[in-house]
Design a protein around this motif. Sequence first.
Motif, PDB file in Angstrom:
ATOM      1  N   TRP A 105       0.886  -1.177   0.000  1.00 19.54           N
ATOM      2  CA  TRP A 105       0.000   0.000   0.000  1.00 19.54           C
ATOM      3  C   TRP A 105       0.912   1.212   0.000  1.00 19.54           C
ATOM      4  CZ3 TRP A 105      -4.289  -2.712  -0.681  1.00 19.54           C
ATOM      5  CH2 TRP A 105      -4.326  -3.995  -0.148  1.00 19.54           C
ATOM      6  N   HIS A 106       1.289   1.628  -1.181  1.00 22.17           N
ATOM      7  CA  HIS A 106       2.343   2.626  -1.347  1.00 22.17           C
ATOM      8  C   HIS A 106       1.940   3.991  -0.794  1.00 22.17           C
ATOM      9  CE1 HIS A 106       5.682   4.418  -4.014  1.00 22.17           C
ATOM     10  NE2 HIS A 106       5.159   5.398  -3.318  1.00 22.17           N
ATOM     11  N   GLY A 107       2.697   4.438   0.210  1.00 19.38           N
ATOM     12  CA  GLY A 107       2.458   5.747   0.819  1.00 19.38           C
ATOM     13  C   GLY A 107       1.696   5.660   2.123  1.00 19.38           C
ATOM     14  N   LEU A 108       0.974   4.547   2.314  1.00 22.88           N
ATOM     15  CA  LEU A 108       0.255   4.369   3.568  1.00 22.88           C
ATOM     16  C   LEU A 108       1.181   3.695   4.566  1.00 22.88           C
ATOM     17  CD1 LEU A 108      -3.048   3.197   1.966  1.00 22.88           C
ATOM     18  CD2 LEU A 108      -2.742   5.279   3.290  1.00 22.88           C
ATOM     19  N   VAL A 109       1.088   4.110   5.812  1.00 28.14           N
ATOM     20  CA  VAL A 109       1.913   3.463   6.818  1.00 28.14           C
ATOM     21  C   VAL A 109       1.121   2.317   7.424  1.00 28.14           C
ATOM     22  CG1 VAL A 109       3.178   3.758   8.957  1.00 28.14           C
ATOM     23  CG2 VAL A 109       3.171   5.594   7.261  1.00 28.14           C
ATOM     24  N   ALA A 110       1.584   1.108   7.155  1.00 30.84           N
ATOM     25  CA  ALA A 110       0.910  -0.097   7.635  1.00 30.84           C
ATOM     26  C   ALA A 110       1.873  -0.850   8.551  1.00 30.84           C
ATOM     27  CB  ALA A 110       0.523  -0.981   6.458  1.00 30.84           C
ATOM     28  N   MET A 114       1.723  -6.164   7.357  1.00 33.17           N
ATOM     29  CA  MET A 114       0.665  -5.806   6.393  1.00 33.17           C
ATOM     30  C   MET A 114       1.223  -4.994   5.226  1.00 33.17           C
ATOM     31  SD  MET A 114      -2.252  -6.845   7.498  1.00 33.17           S
ATOM     32  CE  MET A 114      -2.402  -7.948   8.897  1.00 33.17           C
ATOM     33  N   ASP A 115       2.535  -4.756   5.228  1.00 35.84           N
ATOM     34  CA  ASP A 115       3.118  -3.770   4.315  1.00 35.84           C
ATOM     35  C   ASP A 115       3.526  -4.344   2.962  1.00 35.84           C
ATOM     36  OD1 ASP A 115       4.005  -1.009   3.936  1.00 35.84           O
ATOM     37  OD2 ASP A 115       6.029  -1.839   3.908  1.00 35.84           O
ATOM     38  N   GLY A 116       3.471  -5.663   2.808  1.00 33.77           N
ATOM     39  CA  GLY A 116       3.910  -6.240   1.538  1.00 33.77           C
ATOM     40  C   GLY A 116       5.416  -6.183   1.392  1.00 33.77           C
ATOM     41  N   MET A 159      -0.839  -4.859 -12.770  1.00 35.49           N
ATOM     42  CA  MET A 159      -1.227  -4.870 -11.366  1.00 35.49           C
ATOM     43  C   MET A 159      -0.885  -3.545 -10.677  1.00 35.49           C
ATOM     44  SD  MET A 159      -0.098  -8.778 -10.481  1.00 35.49           S
ATOM     45  CE  MET A 159      -1.068  -8.989  -8.975  1.00 35.49           C
ATOM     46  N   ALA A 160      -1.860  -2.660 -10.622  1.00 39.67           N
ATOM     47  CA  ALA A 160      -1.705  -1.378  -9.936  1.00 39.67           C
ATOM     48  C   ALA A 160      -3.068  -0.724  -9.830  1.00 39.67           C
ATOM     49  CB  ALA A 160      -0.760  -0.452 -10.706  1.00 39.67           C
ATOM     50  N   GLY A 161      -3.290   0.005  -8.752  1.00 42.59           N
ATOM     51  CA  GLY A 161      -4.545   0.736  -8.601  1.00 42.59           C
ATOM     52  C   GLY A 161      -4.372   1.889  -7.627  1.00 42.59           C
ATOM     53  N   PHE A 162      -5.350   2.784  -7.633  1.00 43.32           N
ATOM     54  CA  PHE A 162      -5.335   3.928  -6.717  1.00 43.32           C
ATOM     55  C   PHE A 162      -5.853   3.531  -5.343  1.00 43.32           C
ATOM     56  CE2 PHE A 162      -5.299   6.426 -10.639  1.00 43.32           C
ATOM     57  CZ  PHE A 162      -4.458   7.472 -10.292  1.00 43.32           C
ATOM     58  N   PHE A 163      -5.364   4.237  -4.334  1.00 45.65           N
ATOM     59  CA  PHE A 163      -5.875   4.112  -2.974  1.00 45.65           C
ATOM     60  C   PHE A 163      -6.063   5.550  -2.481  1.00 45.65           C
ATOM     61  CE2 PHE A 163      -5.536   1.110   0.884  1.00 45.65           C
ATOM     62  CZ  PHE A 163      -6.404   1.877   1.627  1.00 45.65           C
ATOM     63  N   LEU A 164      -7.300   6.018  -2.556  1.00 44.29           N
ATOM     64  CA  LEU A 164      -7.571   7.425  -2.248  1.00 44.29           C
ATOM     65  C   LEU A 164      -8.087   7.551  -0.827  1.00 44.29           C
ATOM     66  CD1 LEU A 164      -9.330   8.446  -5.598  1.00 44.29           C
ATOM     67  CD2 LEU A 164      -6.887   8.526  -5.017  1.00 44.29           C
ATOM     68  N   VAL A 165      -7.463   8.434  -0.076  1.00 45.53           N
ATOM     69  CA  VAL A 165      -7.860   8.658   1.314  1.00 45.53           C
ATOM     70  C   VAL A 165      -8.423  10.070   1.433  1.00 45.53           C
ATOM     71  CG1 VAL A 165      -7.016   8.847   3.698  1.00 45.53           C
ATOM     72  CG2 VAL A 165      -6.169   7.006   2.212  1.00 45.53           C
ATOM     73  N   ALA A 166      -9.549  10.179   2.121  1.00 45.51           N
ATOM     74  CA  ALA A 166     -10.183  11.475   2.378  1.00 45.51           C
ATOM     75  C   ALA A 166     -10.145  11.752   3.876  1.00 45.51           C
ATOM     76  CB  ALA A 166     -11.630  11.446   1.894  1.00 45.51           C
ATOM     77  N   ASP A 167     -10.235  13.022   4.246  1.00 45.21           N
ATOM     78  CA  ASP A 167     -10.395  13.365   5.669  1.00 45.21           C
ATOM     79  C   ASP A 167     -11.193  14.665   5.801  1.00 45.21           C
ATOM     80  OD1 ASP A 167      -8.601  15.487   5.252  1.00 45.21           O
ATOM     81  OD2 ASP A 167      -6.937  14.515   6.284  1.00 45.21           O
TER      82      ASP A 167
END
Length: 480
Positions: A105-110, A114-116, A159-167
Amino acid sequence: MSADRREFLTLLGSSAVAACVGRSSAAALDSASQADSVGPLRTPAALGAGELAAMPAEQQVWPGSTTRLLTFGGSYPGPTLRAQAGDRFAVRVVNRLAEPTNVHWHGLVAPAQMDGHPADALSPGAVRDYTFPIAQRAGTYWYHPHVDGTTGRQVYSGMAGFFLVADAEESRLGLPAGEREVALLLQDRRSYRDRSFTYAPGPMDVLSGYLGDAALVNGVPGAALPLAAALYRFRFLNGSNARIFRLGFSDGRVLHVIGTDGGLLDRPMAAASVDLGPGERLDALIDLSDVVPGRSVWLRSLAFAGGGMGMGMGGLATQGAPMELLRLDVDRLGPLTPPLPARLVTLERLDPSRAVATRRFVFEMTMPPFAGGARINGRSFSPSRVDERVRLGDLEVWEFVNASNESHPVHVHAASFQVISRSRGGLGPQDLGWKDTVLTWPGETVRVAIRFSHYPGLYVLHCHNLEHEDAGMMLNVEVE
Ligand code: C2O
Ligand code: CU
Ligand code: CU
């Protein structure tokens, strides 16, 4: 260990075969047809939770043909994951491929498990529940496989996709949303006549990266997007294996940069062009309100020099070659553009003068780049060797020294950083705010302030040129 070795041998076998095939069809690049093949931009389906299967699929990439792909969820790009900061994210990943894979999960801190991590692979048939709290600010993140030695081929295969986070802080800004918020996965591919995504890097491709002659946006070559004469929010992700894009528009209009890898900036920055290396993201407002309906504007990558040898296969498959990315077809009037927000969000500033340590990472390549040819501090990646030990909570200065003739987009897992300086000149808009990937040009030193503040465990630092990464330009970082 023996499973790893078997897989490695299989890989060697298949890439040797692929290399022969690749060479014979190399002359068959079909770049000439790119300009006319304008197809509608694809919008990936949204996914909040549930199952994300790694699976083979066939999809039309170029008109009139299908391409065999490896995908997440059966489509290329994979589904767009959406989450709210503070949520607990959970997906079940099922490996329906005939080879090991995993998800990072690139950019997310896991948490580390869980980080791959490149050594943490899911065998064919395996199921893994990935779940962790979203500890990040609103931003444009992404996911892709990360198994040591096969990341480049699997990402290239689709194999790639977006992971969009809102706040909440972002929502208050009232940024363009719905159909006026567009996520654009930028990649290049080789347009072989048989329309395959043949991945067969030869020694020169390992040196410069596997560069293609065709630009694909959301998996579509020569993509077109109908839109209104209005203000849009474009989220760019450079998901290429090796291609650097210099984003700009055919009529010279500016991008109002509002965010980078790790979320929004404190205020918008106007720029006529922005460089985006593999792995980097950019969030920008694009004002099309002055475009007369019936007219088109091209989003393009402008020509540049000095990105590396990047000869690849020549022609458009060269680093820095100009490319048309996306045709914006304005076909209707839209709402008037309100004044852009003067302030966006509050950014915490890391103060490098308070750093407790400075570490230096020297990125080197030798020619020909066979075993041991892509190194950081003289080392090629070894999954079980810990290269750096960092204390949780410490503020440090890291110096990325590019001692080679190629560009290296340097990426760190498990922490965001802030760019302090570039030896070649000033910072670009893509360097501002929170970053997890930063492009270093040949001969350049980039200094960043970094602090790991979430989890202890084993993570990696690597070059996000995926051919460099798979050739070993990666180190293990133990956070303790
Ligand atoms: Cu986008 Cu370690 O990767
Ligand atoms: Cu990452
Ligand atoms: Cu590199």
